[in-house]
Structure formats: C-alpha cells, structure tokens
Design a protein around this motif. Structure first.
Motif, mmCIF file in Angstrom:
data_model
loop_
_atom_site.group_PDB
_atom_site.id
_atom_site.type_symbol
_atom_site.label_atom_id
_atom_site.label_comp_id
_atom_site.label_asym_id
_atom_site.label_seq_id
_atom_site.Cartn_x
_atom_site.Cartn_y
_atom_site.Cartn_z
ATOM 1 N N TRP A 22 43.841 3.793 45.317
ATOM 2 C CA TRP A 22 43.646 4.302 43.973
ATOM 3 C C TRP A 22 44.990 4.796 43.458
ATOM 4 N N HIS A 46 46.572 6.277 33.637
ATOM 5 C CA HIS A 46 46.333 6.777 34.991
ATOM 6 C C HIS A 46 44.946 7.402 35.026
ATOM 7 N N PRO A 47 44.064 6.796 35.764
ATOM 8 C CA PRO A 47 42.702 7.324 35.812
ATOM 9 C C PRO A 47 42.591 8.578 36.664
ATOM 10 N N PRO A 50 38.632 8.313 41.868
ATOM 11 C CA PRO A 50 37.693 7.190 41.896
ATOM 12 C C PRO A 50 36.239 7.639 42.034
ATOM 13 N N ASN A 53 35.362 7.960 38.371
ATOM 14 C CA ASN A 53 35.625 6.864 37.444
ATOM 15 C C ASN A 53 35.138 5.490 37.879
ATOM 16 N N VAL A 54 34.705 5.332 39.105
ATOM 17 C CA VAL A 54 34.263 4.022 39.582
ATOM 18 C C VAL A 54 32.745 4.045 39.755
ATOM 19 N N THR A 79 40.316 -4.954 41.451
ATOM 20 C CA THR A 79 41.348 -4.707 40.444
ATOM 21 C C THR A 79 40.717 -4.274 39.129
ATOM 22 N N SER A 80 39.615 -4.913 38.755
ATOM 23 C CA SER A 80 38.952 -4.536 37.504
ATOM 24 C C SER A 80 38.355 -3.128 37.582
ATOM 25 N N GLY A 82 39.968 -0.717 38.971
ATOM 26 C CA GLY A 82 41.111 0.189 38.873
ATOM 27 C C GLY A 82 41.911 0.349 40.153
ATOM 28 N N TYR A 83 41.539 -0.357 41.214
ATOM 29 C CA TYR A 83 42.242 -0.240 42.490
ATOM 30 C C TYR A 83 43.480 -1.131 42.525
ATOM 31 N N GLU A 84 44.464 -0.702 43.289
ATOM 32 C CA GLU A 84 45.608 -1.539 43.627
ATOM 33 C C GLU A 84 45.254 -2.210 44.946
#
Length: 91
Positions: A22, A46-47, A50, A53-54, A79-80, A82-84
């Motif tokens: 994250w 920047h969220p 997680p 937000n996930v 990725t959609s 928000g994770y790298e």
C-alpha cells in the motif's frame, strides 16, 4: 483475508512471488498549493489506510483470481484497488 498494508503470495505453478504494498501516507508538513498540485500530478493521490479504502469483497475477488494463477488479471485487479504490485522470482 482482509486488505492490509503488505501481502505476499507465492504462485507455485508460475514460481513467482507477488507482493502487494500500500502506498505510504504523505508527509504532513505544510506545502504550497503549487507543490501540492505538482505532487498530485507526479504521484497521484495518496490514499488513507487500505483497511478503510479497499472494498473487502473486491480484495477477496482479486485474491481468488490470483489463486487461479492468472497473474496479469490479478495485477490489474490489485492495481485498480490502489496497491503497488511487484512480481519477482523466489529467493
């Protein structure tokens, strides 16, 4: 499994490790409006954490795709959210 800051999965059929990270929270120091706009354009928003937000159902669906060893679709799903995502060979 619930969303968290770091997850690591080993895909036995593909012999690859998939790591989810994250993005870190932004620094809280004061920044000019121009600086904020530049950072937003360069890095994106920047969220928050997680856990907040996930969507857990969307995360679970992405994990199921990963369990089917469908790496490309799983990378897009995470990725959609928000994770790298990093793919590497096991050590």
């Amino acid at each position: 499994m619930s969303p968290g800051h770091h997850h690591s999965y080993y895909l036995t059929d593909r012999e690859r490790v998939i790591e989810l990270n994250w993005p870190p929270q932004p620094q809280t120091h004061r920044m000019s409006l121009k600086g904020r706009v530049i950072r937003l354009l360069r890095n994106g928003p920047h969220p928050g954490p997680p856990e907040v937000n996930v969507d857990p159902e969307a995360f679970g669906a992405a994990v199921k795709v990963l369990e089917r060893q469908d790496v490309e679709v799983a990378i897009n799903a995470f990725t959609s959210l928000g994770y790298e995502v990093t793919v590497r060979a096991p050590r």
